[in-house]
Design an enzyme around this catalytic site. Structure first.
Site, PDB file in Angstrom:
ATOM      1  N   GLY A  34      -2.112  -4.593  80.006  1.00  0.00           N
ATOM      2  CA  GLY A  34      -1.389  -3.582  79.415  1.00  0.00           C
ATOM      3  C   GLY A  34       0.278  -3.800  79.179  1.00  0.00           C
ATOM      4  CB  SER A  35       2.509  -1.979  77.398  1.00  0.00           C
ATOM      5  OG  SER A  35       2.289  -0.767  77.694  1.00  0.00           O
ATOM      6  CE  LYS A  42      -7.413  -1.704  86.585  1.00  0.00           C
ATOM      7  NZ  LYS A  42      -6.386  -1.527  85.491  1.00  0.00           N
ATOM      8  N   GLY A  51      -9.577  -0.880  79.139  1.00  0.00           N
ATOM      9  CA  GLY A  51      -9.452  -2.464  78.411  1.00  0.00           C
ATOM     10  C   GLY A  51     -10.879  -3.021  78.675  1.00  0.00           C
ATOM     11  CD  GLU A  78      -8.551  -4.105  84.650  1.00  0.00           C
ATOM     12  OE1 GLU A  78      -7.371  -4.329  83.805  1.00  0.00           O
ATOM     13  OE2 GLU A  78      -8.955  -3.423  84.622  1.00  0.00           O
TER      14      GLU A  78
HETATM   15  O1  5RP Z   1      -6.108  -0.055  82.984  1.00  0.00           O
HETATM   16  C1  5RP Z   1      -5.840  -0.900  81.999  1.00  0.00           C
HETATM   17  C2  5RP Z   1      -6.918  -1.665  81.125  1.00  0.00           C
HETATM   18  O2  5RP Z   1      -8.091  -1.254  81.690  1.00  0.00           O
HETATM   19  C3  5RP Z   1      -4.630  -0.996  81.838  1.00  0.00           C
HETATM   20  O3  5RP Z   1      -4.049  -1.463  83.126  1.00  0.00           O
HETATM   21  C4  5RP Z   1      -3.785   0.208  81.360  1.00  0.00           C
HETATM   22  O4  5RP Z   1      -4.344   0.856  80.267  1.00  0.00           O
HETATM   23  C5  5RP Z   1      -2.345  -0.041  81.247  1.00  0.00           C
HETATM   24  O5  5RP Z   1      -1.730   0.569  80.262  1.00  0.00           O
HETATM   25  P1  5RP Z   1      -0.208   0.529  80.012  1.00  0.00           P
HETATM   26  O6  5RP Z   1      -0.062  -0.252  78.836  1.00  0.00           O
HETATM   27  O7  5RP Z   1       0.437   1.857  79.946  1.00  0.00           O
HETATM   28  O8  5RP Z   1       0.619  -0.331  81.080  1.00  0.00           O
END
Ligand code: 5RP
Length: 229
Positions: free
Chosen positions: A27-28, A94, A97, A103
């Site tokens: 994620g970002s 979560k 992704g 994870e």
């Molecule tokens: O859970 C997640 C993937 O499964 C990511 O960690 C989540 O989407 C993070 O998002 P962001 O871009 O807001 O940090």
């Protein structure tokens, strides 16, 4: 305009100590954290990073940081990850992704699993805004679907499909992903065990009572939250 994901990542940097093995998710917010680590070469040169995400791993390598594969280690000092939503017990969904299995392994490997992100991720109780995702062994798909239907008759189940090729999306581990959209969430402890106990389920995307801390940034500044149980 404030960049809350960057503010959360800046606050997270304070928890990383010289010489640690640090896991990072996707994620970002996590991308911000990697950029901040790379901007501190004296610290960065002592760290070993491990990631559950192909995209984050690529960024780590592009930044010239040390990346180690998860299959060569059994513990992490810290694991940082974002989420779709978390509650006051720091239970997290979560789902986005489709990489929740790795994870979860890294979160469990860590002495401390720390959620990071913007305050919009917080909801006093998890709700049905996001689906719960289940990674399923391909040869168990019909059996798992049948048992999900029996256990959760009001939920809708969708096999996640590929947008780039015909057919089902295949996970990093060669499995299928099933999204469950609930009309209402069951008590989380029950949900956690009921799904995990179906043979053929590899892992689901509810991180039940795993996180030790959440670092969130919003209009009221950066907050450090611990589980309220
Ligand atoms: O859970 C997640 C993937 O499964 C990511 O960690 C989540 O989407 C993070 O998002 P962001 O871009 O807001 O940090």
């Amino acid at each position: 305009m404030s960049d809350y994901k960057l503010e959360a990542a800046v606050a997270a940097m304070k928890y990383i100590k010289t010489g640690q093995t640090v896991g990072v998710g996707a994620g970002s917010t996590i991308a911000n954290l990697i950029n901040l680590i790379a901007a501190e070469p004296a610290l960065a040169s002592t760290l070993t990073l491990v990631s559950s995400s192909f995209t984050t791993a690529k960024l780590i390598l592009e930044k010239g940081l040390r990346l180690q594969s998860a299959n060569t280690i059994k513990e992490l000092d810290l694991y940082f990850d974002g989420c779709d939503q978390f509650d006051e017990e720091l239970n997290a969904l979560k789902s986005g992704g489709g990489i929740h299995t790795t994870e979860k392994i890294l979160a469990a490997m860590a002495h401390e699993f720390i959620l990071i992100g913007d305050a919009g991720k917080f909801s006093a109780q998890l709700d049905v805004t996001y689906p719960l995702v289940i990674e399923v062994l391909p040869n168990a798909l019909p059996f798992v679907m049948k048992h999900l239907n029996i256990n959760f008759p009001d939920a809708s189940l969708n096999l996640r499909m590929s947008s780039q090729k015909d057919g089902a999306l295949i996970s990093d581990h060669g499995n299928y992903l099933v999204d469950i959209h609930f009309a209402a969430l069951l008590p989380l402890e029950e949900l956690n065990t009921k799904i995990a106990l179906i043979p053929g389920v590899v892992a689901h995307s509810l991180f039940y009572r795993m996180a030790a801390m959440a670092i969130i940034a919003g209009q009221d500044g950066v907050k450090i939250l611990t589980p309220q149980r």
